[in-house]
Design a protein around this motif. Structure first.
Motif, PDB file in Angstrom:
ATOM      1  N   LEU A   1       0.862  -1.182   0.000  1.00 29.65           N
ATOM      2  CA  LEU A   1       0.000   0.000   0.000  1.00 29.65           C
ATOM      3  C   LEU A   1       0.897   1.231   0.000  1.00 29.65           C
ATOM      4  CD1 LEU A   1      -2.711  -1.015   2.618  1.00 29.65           C
ATOM      5  CD2 LEU A   1      -2.967  -0.873   0.134  1.00 29.65           C
ATOM      6  N   ILE A   2       0.464   2.283  -0.678  1.00 27.49           N
ATOM      7  CA  ILE A   2       1.222   3.529  -0.749  1.00 27.49           C
ATOM      8  C   ILE A   2       0.695   4.487   0.312  1.00 27.49           C
ATOM      9  CG2 ILE A   2       1.798   5.525  -2.192  1.00 27.49           C
ATOM     10  CD1 ILE A   2       1.338   3.657  -4.624  1.00 27.49           C
ATOM     11  N   ARG A   3       1.597   5.008   1.123  1.00 26.42           N
ATOM     12  CA  ARG A   3       1.279   5.952   2.195  1.00 26.42           C
ATOM     13  C   ARG A   3       0.048   5.502   2.991  1.00 26.42           C
ATOM     14  NH1 ARG A   3       3.816   9.004  -1.586  1.00 26.42           N
ATOM     15  NH2 ARG A   3       2.092   9.686  -2.834  1.00 26.42           N
ATOM     16  N   ALA A   4       0.113   4.297   3.491  1.00 24.93           N
ATOM     17  CA  ALA A   4      -0.998   3.724   4.241  1.00 24.93           C
ATOM     18  C   ALA A   4      -1.010   4.248   5.676  1.00 24.93           C
ATOM     19  CB  ALA A   4      -0.904   2.204   4.250  1.00 24.93           C
ATOM     20  N   ASP A   5      -2.201   4.513   6.164  1.00 27.01           N
ATOM     21  CA  ASP A   5      -2.405   4.914   7.554  1.00 27.01           C
ATOM     22  C   ASP A   5      -3.597   4.126   8.082  1.00 27.01           C
ATOM     23  OD1 ASP A   5      -2.394   6.210  10.010  1.00 27.01           O
ATOM     24  OD2 ASP A   5      -3.488   7.955   9.255  1.00 27.01           O
ATOM     25  N   GLY A   6      -3.345   3.169   8.943  1.00 33.00           N
ATOM     26  CA  GLY A   6      -4.429   2.382   9.525  1.00 33.00           C
ATOM     27  C   GLY A   6      -4.932   1.260   8.639  1.00 33.00           C
ATOM     28  N   LEU A   7      -4.242   0.958   7.540  1.00 38.40           N
ATOM     29  CA  LEU A   7      -4.621  -0.142   6.646  1.00 38.40           C
ATOM     30  C   LEU A   7      -3.428  -1.060   6.427  1.00 38.40           C
ATOM     31  CD1 LEU A   7      -6.585   1.524   3.691  1.00 38.40           C
ATOM     32  CD2 LEU A   7      -7.517   0.344   5.671  1.00 38.40           C
ATOM     33  N   SER A   8      -3.718  -2.304   6.148  1.00 46.09           N
ATOM     34  CA  SER A   8      -2.658  -3.243   5.777  1.00 46.09           C
ATOM     35  C   SER A   8      -3.192  -4.204   4.722  1.00 46.09           C
ATOM     36  CB  SER A   8      -2.165  -4.013   6.998  1.00 46.09           C
ATOM     37  OG  SER A   8      -3.227  -4.734   7.591  1.00 46.09           O
ATOM     38  N   VAL A   9      -2.285  -4.759   3.922  1.00 44.06           N
ATOM     39  CA  VAL A   9      -2.638  -5.767   2.926  1.00 44.06           C
ATOM     40  C   VAL A   9      -2.700  -7.105   3.650  1.00 44.06           C
ATOM     41  CG1 VAL A   9      -1.896  -6.995   0.845  1.00 44.06           C
ATOM     42  CG2 VAL A   9      -1.564  -4.527   1.017  1.00 44.06           C
ATOM     43  N   VAL A  10      -3.847  -7.774   3.553  1.00 46.02           N
ATOM     44  CA  VAL A  10      -4.026  -9.078   4.169  1.00 46.02           C
ATOM     45  C   VAL A  10      -3.686 -10.172   3.166  1.00 46.02           C
ATOM     46  CG1 VAL A  10      -5.702 -10.634   5.249  1.00 46.02           C
ATOM     47  CG2 VAL A  10      -5.814  -8.176   5.678  1.00 46.02           C
ATOM     48  N   GLU A  11      -4.160 -10.010   1.929  1.00 42.42           N
ATOM     49  CA  GLU A  11      -3.920 -10.971   0.858  1.00 42.42           C
ATOM     50  C   GLU A  11      -3.776 -10.201  -0.443  1.00 42.42           C
ATOM     51  OE1 GLU A  11      -7.181 -13.748   0.743  1.00 42.42           O
ATOM     52  OE2 GLU A  11      -7.264 -13.830   2.913  1.00 42.42           O
ATOM     53  N   SER A  12      -3.015 -10.750  -1.377  1.00 42.70           N
ATOM     54  CA  SER A  12      -2.932 -10.160  -2.714  1.00 42.70           C
ATOM     55  C   SER A  12      -2.884 -11.297  -3.725  1.00 42.70           C
ATOM     56  CB  SER A  12      -1.714  -9.244  -2.844  1.00 42.70           C
ATOM     57  OG  SER A  12      -0.523  -9.953  -2.606  1.00 42.70           O
TER      58      SER A  12
ATOM     59  N   GLY B   1      -7.577  -1.147  11.098  1.00 41.40           N
ATOM     60  CA  GLY B   1      -7.565  -1.345  12.541  1.00 41.40           C
ATOM     61  C   GLY B   1      -8.847  -0.787  13.145  1.00 41.40           C
ATOM     62  N   ASP B   2      -8.751  -0.270  14.358  1.00 38.66           N
ATOM     63  CA  ASP B   2      -9.928   0.256  15.067  1.00 38.66           C
ATOM     64  C   ASP B   2     -10.401   1.597  14.519  1.00 38.66           C
ATOM     65  OD1 ASP B   2      -9.979  -1.937  16.740  1.00 38.66           O
ATOM     66  OD2 ASP B   2      -8.639  -0.998  18.203  1.00 38.66           O
ATOM     67  N   ALA B   3      -9.506   2.364  13.940  1.00 36.42           N
ATOM     68  CA  ALA B   3      -9.846   3.692  13.423  1.00 36.42           C
ATOM     69  C   ALA B   3      -9.996   3.628  11.909  1.00 36.42           C
ATOM     70  CB  ALA B   3      -8.750   4.684  13.808  1.00 36.42           C
ATOM     71  N   PRO B   4     -10.597   4.655  11.302  1.00 32.40           N
ATOM     72  CA  PRO B   4     -10.643   4.695   9.840  1.00 32.40           C
ATOM     73  C   PRO B   4      -9.243   4.583   9.239  1.00 32.40           C
ATOM     74  CG  PRO B   4     -12.084   6.357  10.747  1.00 32.40           C
ATOM     75  CD  PRO B   4     -11.301   5.779  11.908  1.00 32.40           C
ATOM     76  N   GLY B   5      -9.164   4.005   8.047  1.00 35.02           N
ATOM     77  CA  GLY B   5      -7.878   3.814   7.391  1.00 35.02           C
ATOM     78  C   GLY B   5      -7.858   4.431   6.012  1.00 35.02           C
ATOM     79  N   HIS B   6      -6.654   4.739   5.539  1.00 35.21           N
ATOM     80  CA  HIS B   6      -6.491   5.380   4.230  1.00 35.21           C
ATOM     81  C   HIS B   6      -5.192   4.891   3.591  1.00 35.21           C
ATOM     82  CE1 HIS B   6      -6.510   8.517   1.150  1.00 35.21           C
ATOM     83  NE2 HIS B   6      -5.238   8.664   1.404  1.00 35.21           N
ATOM     84  N   ALA B   7      -5.211   4.753   2.279  1.00 38.63           N
ATOM     85  CA  ALA B   7      -3.997   4.502   1.487  1.00 38.63           C
ATOM     86  C   ALA B   7      -4.198   5.180   0.143  1.00 38.63           C
ATOM     87  CB  ALA B   7      -3.743   3.010   1.305  1.00 38.63           C
ATOM     88  N   GLU B   8      -3.114   5.627  -0.443  1.00 38.33           N
ATOM     89  CA  GLU B   8      -3.193   6.382  -1.692  1.00 38.33           C
ATOM     90  C   GLU B   8      -3.081   5.506  -2.931  1.00 38.33           C
ATOM     91  OE1 GLU B   8      -0.760   9.879  -1.674  1.00 38.33           O
ATOM     92  OE2 GLU B   8      -1.425  10.413   0.338  1.00 38.33           O
ATOM     93  N   GLY B   9      -3.028   4.210  -2.780  1.00 37.07           N
ATOM     94  CA  GLY B   9      -2.964   3.312  -3.922  1.00 37.07           C
ATOM     95  C   GLY B   9      -2.158   2.078  -3.573  1.00 37.07           C
ATOM     96  N   ILE B  10      -1.822   1.298  -4.605  1.00 39.09           N
ATOM     97  CA  ILE B  10      -0.962   0.137  -4.393  1.00 39.09           C
ATOM     98  C   ILE B  10       0.236   0.207  -5.332  1.00 39.09           C
ATOM     99  CG2 ILE B  10      -2.821  -1.369  -3.596  1.00 39.09           C
ATOM    100  CD1 ILE B  10      -2.688  -2.789  -6.308  1.00 39.09           C
ATOM    101  N   ARG B  11       1.322  -0.378  -4.870  1.00 38.46           N
ATOM    102  CA  ARG B  11       2.548  -0.489  -5.665  1.00 38.46           C
ATOM    103  C   ARG B  11       2.824  -1.984  -5.819  1.00 38.46           C
ATOM    104  NH1 ARG B  11       5.703   1.992  -2.438  1.00 38.46           N
ATOM    105  NH2 ARG B  11       5.605   3.990  -3.490  1.00 38.46           N
ATOM    106  N   VAL B  12       2.984  -2.408  -7.054  1.00 40.03           N
ATOM    107  CA  VAL B  12       3.317  -3.800  -7.332  1.00 40.03           C
ATOM    108  C   VAL B  12       4.746  -3.825  -7.853  1.00 40.03           C
ATOM    109  CG1 VAL B  12       2.730  -5.864  -8.636  1.00 40.03           C
ATOM    110  CG2 VAL B  12       0.909  -4.308  -7.900  1.00 40.03           C
ATOM    111  N   VAL B  13       5.620  -4.470  -7.113  1.00 39.96           N
ATOM    112  CA  VAL B  13       7.017  -4.616  -7.510  1.00 39.96           C
ATOM    113  C   VAL B  13       7.122  -5.926  -8.285  1.00 39.96           C
ATOM    114  CG1 VAL B  13       9.394  -4.794  -6.703  1.00 39.96           C
ATOM    115  CG2 VAL B  13       7.758  -3.354  -5.452  1.00 39.96           C
ATOM    116  N   TYR B  14       7.702  -5.847  -9.474  1.00 39.55           N
ATOM    117  CA  TYR B  14       7.791  -7.027 -10.337  1.00 39.55           C
ATOM    118  C   TYR B  14       9.137  -7.056 -11.041  1.00 39.55           C
ATOM    119  CZ  TYR B  14       6.647  -3.700 -14.035  1.00 39.55           C
ATOM    120  OH  TYR B  14       6.661  -2.628 -14.888  1.00 39.55           O
ATOM    121  N   GLU B  15       9.440  -8.216 -11.603  1.00 40.37           N
ATOM    122  CA  GLU B  15      10.710  -8.414 -12.307  1.00 40.37           C
ATOM    123  C   GLU B  15      10.443  -8.991 -13.690  1.00 40.37           C
ATOM    124  OE1 GLU B  15      14.260 -11.604 -11.877  1.00 40.37           O
ATOM    125  OE2 GLU B  15      13.635 -10.609 -10.028  1.00 40.37           O
ATOM    126  N   ILE B  16      11.126  -8.449 -14.690  1.00 43.11           N
ATOM    127  CA  ILE B  16      11.092  -8.979 -16.051  1.00 43.11           C
ATOM    128  C   ILE B  16      12.537  -9.102 -16.518  1.00 43.11           C
ATOM    129  CG2 ILE B  16      10.362  -8.618 -18.442  1.00 43.11           C
ATOM    130  CD1 ILE B  16       8.079  -6.875 -17.346  1.00 43.11           C
TER     131      ILE B  16
END
Length: 109
Positions: free
Chosen positions: A16-27, A74-89
């Motif tokens: 997550l980009i600039r996440a506050d109160g959020l986390s990635v559980v699964e992708s 979590g217990d409070a509202p959460g925010h994130a500005e997007g997602i970043r996917v790191v990949y290799e080619i």
């Protein structure tokens, strides 16, 4: 969505980009070229049936795909500005940035 590639792509990380109160559980990597917006999990979309965990996923050249994330707050509202996917080619690491903003609150105004 991840870029169309000229070689096989390996997903290294989903963040997550600039996440506050959020986390990635699964992708997941899914075969899809459009956006998925859903408040419930799992969303009722057929593409989710063939999902593959994103971390370490290898995607063949030219395959249409997106990354779907399950986020948790979590217990409070959460925010994130997007997602970043790191990949290799071909041994070169890059990142794709998703423009979806996440706001998880108790109720909408």
């Amino acid at each position: 969505m991840l870029p169309t590639t000229a070689g096989d792509l390996i997903v290294r990380d989903v963040q997550l980009i600039r996440a506050d109160g959020l986390s990635v559980v699964e992708s997941y990597v899914i075969s899809n070229q459009g956006g998925i917006m859903a408040a419930e999990y799992p969303p009722a979309i057929p593409e989710l049936e063939s999902r593959v965990p994103a971390q370490g996923a290898k995607v063949s050249e030219g395959a249409p795909l997106s990354v779907a994330v399950v986020v948790e707050r979590g217990d409070a509202p959460g925010h994130a500005e997007g997602i970043r996917v790191v990949y290799e080619i071909a041994g070169v690491e890059s990142a794709a940035i998703g423009g979806v903003h996440y706001d998880l609150v108790d109720h909408c105004p």
